[in-house]
Design a protein around this motif. Structure first.
Motif, PDB file in Angstrom:
ATOM      1  N   GLY A   1     -67.965  53.895   5.621  1.00  2.56           N
ATOM      2  CA  GLY A   1     -68.260  53.675   4.212  1.00  2.56           C
ATOM      3  C   GLY A   1     -68.052  54.949   3.421  1.00  2.56           C
ATOM      4  O   GLY A   1     -68.431  56.037   3.867  1.00  2.56           O
ATOM      5  N   ILE A   2     -67.430  54.818   2.259  1.00  2.00           N
ATOM      6  CA  ILE A   2     -67.194  55.972   1.390  1.00  2.00           C
ATOM      7  C   ILE A   2     -67.762  55.668   0.021  1.00  2.00           C
ATOM      8  O   ILE A   2     -67.375  54.688  -0.626  1.00  2.00           O
ATOM      9  CB  ILE A   2     -65.694  56.314   1.303  1.00  2.00           C
ATOM     10  CG1 ILE A   2     -65.184  56.706   2.698  1.00  2.00           C
ATOM     11  CG2 ILE A   2     -65.437  57.422   0.290  1.00  2.00           C
ATOM     12  CD1 ILE A   2     -63.757  57.174   2.741  1.00  2.00           C
ATOM     13  N   THR A   3     -68.694  56.496  -0.425  1.00  3.42           N
ATOM     14  CA  THR A   3     -69.345  56.281  -1.704  1.00  3.42           C
ATOM     15  C   THR A   3     -69.466  57.608  -2.441  1.00  3.42           C
ATOM     16  O   THR A   3     -69.208  58.672  -1.890  1.00  3.42           O
ATOM     17  CB  THR A   3     -70.729  55.634  -1.513  1.00  3.42           C
ATOM     18  OG1 THR A   3     -71.283  55.289  -2.783  1.00  3.42           O
ATOM     19  CG2 THR A   3     -71.697  56.569  -0.801  1.00  3.42           C
ATOM     20  N   GLY A   4     -69.860  57.538  -3.682  1.00  3.57           N
ATOM     21  CA  GLY A   4     -69.978  58.729  -4.520  1.00  3.57           C
ATOM     22  C   GLY A   4     -69.743  58.379  -5.969  1.00  3.57           C
ATOM     23  O   GLY A   4     -69.367  57.250  -6.296  1.00  3.57           O
ATOM     24  N   SER A   5     -69.966  59.325  -6.830  1.00  3.01           N
ATOM     25  CA  SER A   5     -69.836  59.093  -8.260  1.00  3.01           C
ATOM     26  C   SER A   5     -68.375  58.896  -8.664  1.00  3.01           C
ATOM     27  O   SER A   5     -67.461  59.336  -7.955  1.00  3.01           O
ATOM     28  CB  SER A   5     -70.419  60.278  -9.039  1.00  3.01           C
ATOM     29  OG  SER A   5     -71.780  60.459  -8.717  1.00  3.01           O
ATOM     30  N   PRO A   6     -68.140  58.234  -9.806  1.00  2.38           N
ATOM     31  CA  PRO A   6     -66.758  58.108 -10.303  1.00  2.38           C
ATOM     32  C   PRO A   6     -66.138  59.477 -10.549  1.00  2.38           C
ATOM     33  O   PRO A   6     -66.818  60.410 -10.972  1.00  2.38           O
ATOM     34  CB  PRO A   6     -66.937  57.336 -11.622  1.00  2.38           C
ATOM     35  CG  PRO A   6     -68.250  56.631 -11.490  1.00  2.38           C
ATOM     36  CD  PRO A   6     -69.118  57.538 -10.674  1.00  2.38           C
ATOM     37  N   GLY A   7     -64.850  59.594 -10.262  1.00  2.00           N
ATOM     38  CA  GLY A   7     -64.144  60.841 -10.531  1.00  2.00           C
ATOM     39  C   GLY A   7     -64.147  61.831  -9.393  1.00  2.00           C
ATOM     40  O   GLY A   7     -63.585  62.922  -9.513  1.00  2.00           O
ATOM     41  N   THR A   8     -64.770  61.469  -8.268  1.00  2.63           N
ATOM     42  CA  THR A   8     -64.802  62.401  -7.140  1.00  2.63           C
ATOM     43  C   THR A   8     -63.572  62.286  -6.251  1.00  2.63           C
ATOM     44  O   THR A   8     -63.391  63.109  -5.349  1.00  2.63           O
ATOM     45  CB  THR A   8     -66.073  62.161  -6.288  1.00  2.63           C
ATOM     46  OG1 THR A   8     -66.118  60.788  -5.891  1.00  2.63           O
ATOM     47  CG2 THR A   8     -67.328  62.509  -7.078  1.00  2.63           C
ATOM     48  N   GLY A   9     -62.735  61.276  -6.481  1.00  3.97           N
ATOM     49  CA  GLY A   9     -61.505  61.132  -5.701  1.00  3.97           C
ATOM     50  C   GLY A   9     -61.670  60.292  -4.457  1.00  3.97           C
ATOM     51  O   GLY A   9     -60.975  60.515  -3.452  1.00  3.97           O
ATOM     52  N   LYS A  10     -62.551  59.293  -4.514  1.00 11.62           N
ATOM     53  CA  LYS A  10     -62.807  58.456  -3.332  1.00 11.62           C
ATOM     54  C   LYS A  10     -61.559  57.705  -2.883  1.00 11.62           C
ATOM     55  O   LYS A  10     -61.247  57.654  -1.691  1.00 11.62           O
ATOM     56  CB  LYS A  10     -63.933  57.457  -3.625  1.00 11.62           C
ATOM     57  CG  LYS A  10     -65.283  58.088  -3.913  1.00 11.62           C
ATOM     58  CD  LYS A  10     -66.381  57.053  -3.991  1.00 11.62           C
ATOM     59  CE  LYS A  10     -66.146  56.017  -5.078  1.00 11.62           C
ATOM     60  NZ  LYS A  10     -66.095  56.611  -6.421  1.00 11.62           N
ATOM     61  N   SER A  11     -60.845  57.095  -3.825  1.00  9.72           N
ATOM     62  CA  SER A  11     -59.671  56.293  -3.459  1.00  9.72           C
ATOM     63  C   SER A  11     -58.590  57.144  -2.816  1.00  9.72           C
ATOM     64  O   SER A  11     -57.948  56.727  -1.837  1.00  9.72           O
ATOM     65  CB  SER A  11     -59.117  55.579  -4.695  1.00  9.72           C
ATOM     66  OG  SER A  11     -60.047  54.653  -5.210  1.00  9.72           O
ATOM     67  N   THR A  12     -58.369  58.324  -3.341  1.00 19.90           N
ATOM     68  CA  THR A  12     -57.379  59.227  -2.754  1.00 19.90           C
ATOM     69  C   THR A  12     -57.807  59.655  -1.359  1.00 19.90           C
ATOM     70  O   THR A  12     -56.990  59.720  -0.430  1.00 19.90           O
ATOM     71  CB  THR A  12     -57.186  60.464  -3.644  1.00 19.90           C
ATOM     72  OG1 THR A  12     -56.857  60.046  -4.976  1.00 19.90           O
ATOM     73  CG2 THR A  12     -56.060  61.342  -3.116  1.00 19.90           C
ATOM     74  N   LEU A  13     -59.096  59.911  -1.186  1.00 19.55           N
ATOM     75  CA  LEU A  13     -59.621  60.287   0.120  1.00 19.55           C
ATOM     76  C   LEU A  13     -59.444  59.142   1.118  1.00 19.55           C
ATOM     77  O   LEU A  13     -59.035  59.359   2.267  1.00 19.55           O
ATOM     78  CB  LEU A  13     -61.096  60.662  -0.003  1.00 19.55           C
ATOM     79  CG  LEU A  13     -61.769  61.197   1.262  1.00 19.55           C
ATOM     80  CD1 LEU A  13     -61.161  62.539   1.670  1.00 19.55           C
ATOM     81  CD2 LEU A  13     -63.273  61.348   1.054  1.00 19.55           C
ATOM     82  N   VAL A  14     -59.732  57.914   0.679  1.00 20.01           N
ATOM     83  CA  VAL A  14     -59.544  56.746   1.546  1.00 20.01           C
ATOM     84  C   VAL A  14     -58.087  56.639   1.987  1.00 20.01           C
ATOM     85  O   VAL A  14     -57.784  56.391   3.159  1.00 20.01           O
ATOM     86  CB  VAL A  14     -59.981  55.456   0.823  1.00 20.01           C
ATOM     87  CG1 VAL A  14     -59.534  54.218   1.596  1.00 20.01           C
ATOM     88  CG2 VAL A  14     -61.486  55.430   0.634  1.00 20.01           C
TER      89      VAL A  14
END
Length: 353
Positions: free
Chosen positions: A48-61
């Motif tokens: 699971g990957i979570t965090g605030s908007p703008g932290t780059g979650k999609s790129t990290l995924v």
């Protein structure tokens, strides 16, 4: 339905997408499908990957998926996006951010709308993960909405939870807030090339040190005892000055100390360390009692949620809309309070039963 499930589990992507839609829509078809696929679940690594908007979650995924594909592992991605409270629609934009994975037959991306659910996931996210697991995907990555510190539902679904932070987004304050930080198995400070990255790491170090004074682990937002085979040990902070904690250091005690890793996802930097930490956390859960405790806690919560939803639907169907409307009118007129209204509805349901 049986033929659709057979095709989906045999690797037909279109059938898999249709099966997921059936499961997502709920109802008797969904329960029937899940009962068939469930015996084939339990093999995938669920991240699971979570965090605030703008932290780059999609790129990290996306970068995590690329490295797993380099290891010849298949990857399923469930990306959850918020639903408009007015129109009910959703912009499923994570597919756009993950366009580098397009055309890879070993990657299956499913975007989901929350449909009003809170906690960062859609109601059916856990069920969709089960379908992907049964379909044979080696790794399943769930990306939450990104609404902030209330997104703790991911801990009920994922084996390993990664909380993503970024410099310049008020993370020094965010780091001392309860909730989202407590569910982290791995902390990633993304966009580490920005000013303030080390300050964010230091703030996270300080908060984790405050939260690791007991021989207990935080799971689902509540403290859970960890029965260590070697008994209670002194806390190991795994720190040397202010340097980043590695996953290897975090395992020098009976408790998992969340490693804090720095990445620049847009350049693919530091992603290998994240993959390494995920693997070490997976091994930790296998070796330590906490692994089975977590599985039991997740199953318990899932059963309670399903039971609650089933009983509520059955009660509402038995009462009928007229009784519900009458109770609403009484509460609106202040003739009775909501708690009394619920007691009366429950009593009426028992009489009818």
């Amino acid at each position: 339905m049986a033929a659709l499930i057979d095709r989906a589990l045999a690797g037909d992507r279109r059938s898999l997408a249709r099966l997921i839609s059936r499961v997502e829509n709920g109802g008797p078809d969904s329960w029937s499908a899940l009962s068939i696929v469930y015996p084939r679940t339990g093999r995938a690594r669920i991240i699971g990957i979570t965090g605030s908007p703008g932290t780059g979650k999609s790129t990290l995924v996306s970068e995590i998926a690329k490295l797993y594909r380099a290891e010849k592992l298949t990857v399923g991605i469930v990306a959850v996006d918020p639903t408009s409270p007015f129109s009910g629609g959703a912009v499923l934009g994570d597919r756009i951010r993950m366009r580098d994975l397009a055309g890879d037959a070993g990657v299956f991306i499913r975007s989901m709308a929350t449909r009003g659910s809170l906690g960062g996931l859609a109601r059916a996210t856990t069920d969709v993960v089960k379908v992907l697991d049964a379909a044979g995907y080696d790794v399943i990555v769930i990306e939450t909405v990104g609404a902030g510190q209330s997104e703790i539902d991911i801990a009920r679904t994922a084996d390993t939870v990664i909380v993503v932070e970024a410099p310049g987004l008020g993370d020094e304050v965010q780091a001392i807030k309860a909730g989202i930080l407590e569910i982290a198995d791995i902390l990633v400070v993304n966009k580490a090339d920005r000013d303030g990255a080390q300050s964010t790491v230091n703030a996270l170090h300080a908060m984790i040190d405050l939260g690791t004074t007991h021989n207990r682990t935080l799971h689902h937002g509540a403290l859970m005892e960890v029965n260590s085979a070697s008994g209670s040990r002194a806390r190991h902070t795994a720190r040397d000055g202010m340097r980043t904690v590695t996953a290897e250091q975090s395992q020098n005690s009976d408790r998992w100390y969340p490693p804090i890793l720095m990445t620049i996802a847009t350049e693919g930097k530091g992603i290998d360390k994240v993959i390494e930490a995920i693997g070490q956390h997976r091994q930790y859960l296998i070796d330590q009692p906490e692994g089975q405790q977590r599985v039991r806690a997740r199953v318990s919560i899932e059963l309670e949620l399903i039971l609650g939803e089933s009983l509520l639907n059955r009660l509402l169907a038995g009462l009928g809309s007229q009784a519900i409307d009458h109770a609403i009118d009484q509460v609106m007129k202040r003739e009775i309070d909501p708690y009394t209204a619920v007691e009366q509805l429950q009593a009426a349901a028992q009489v009818r039963a």
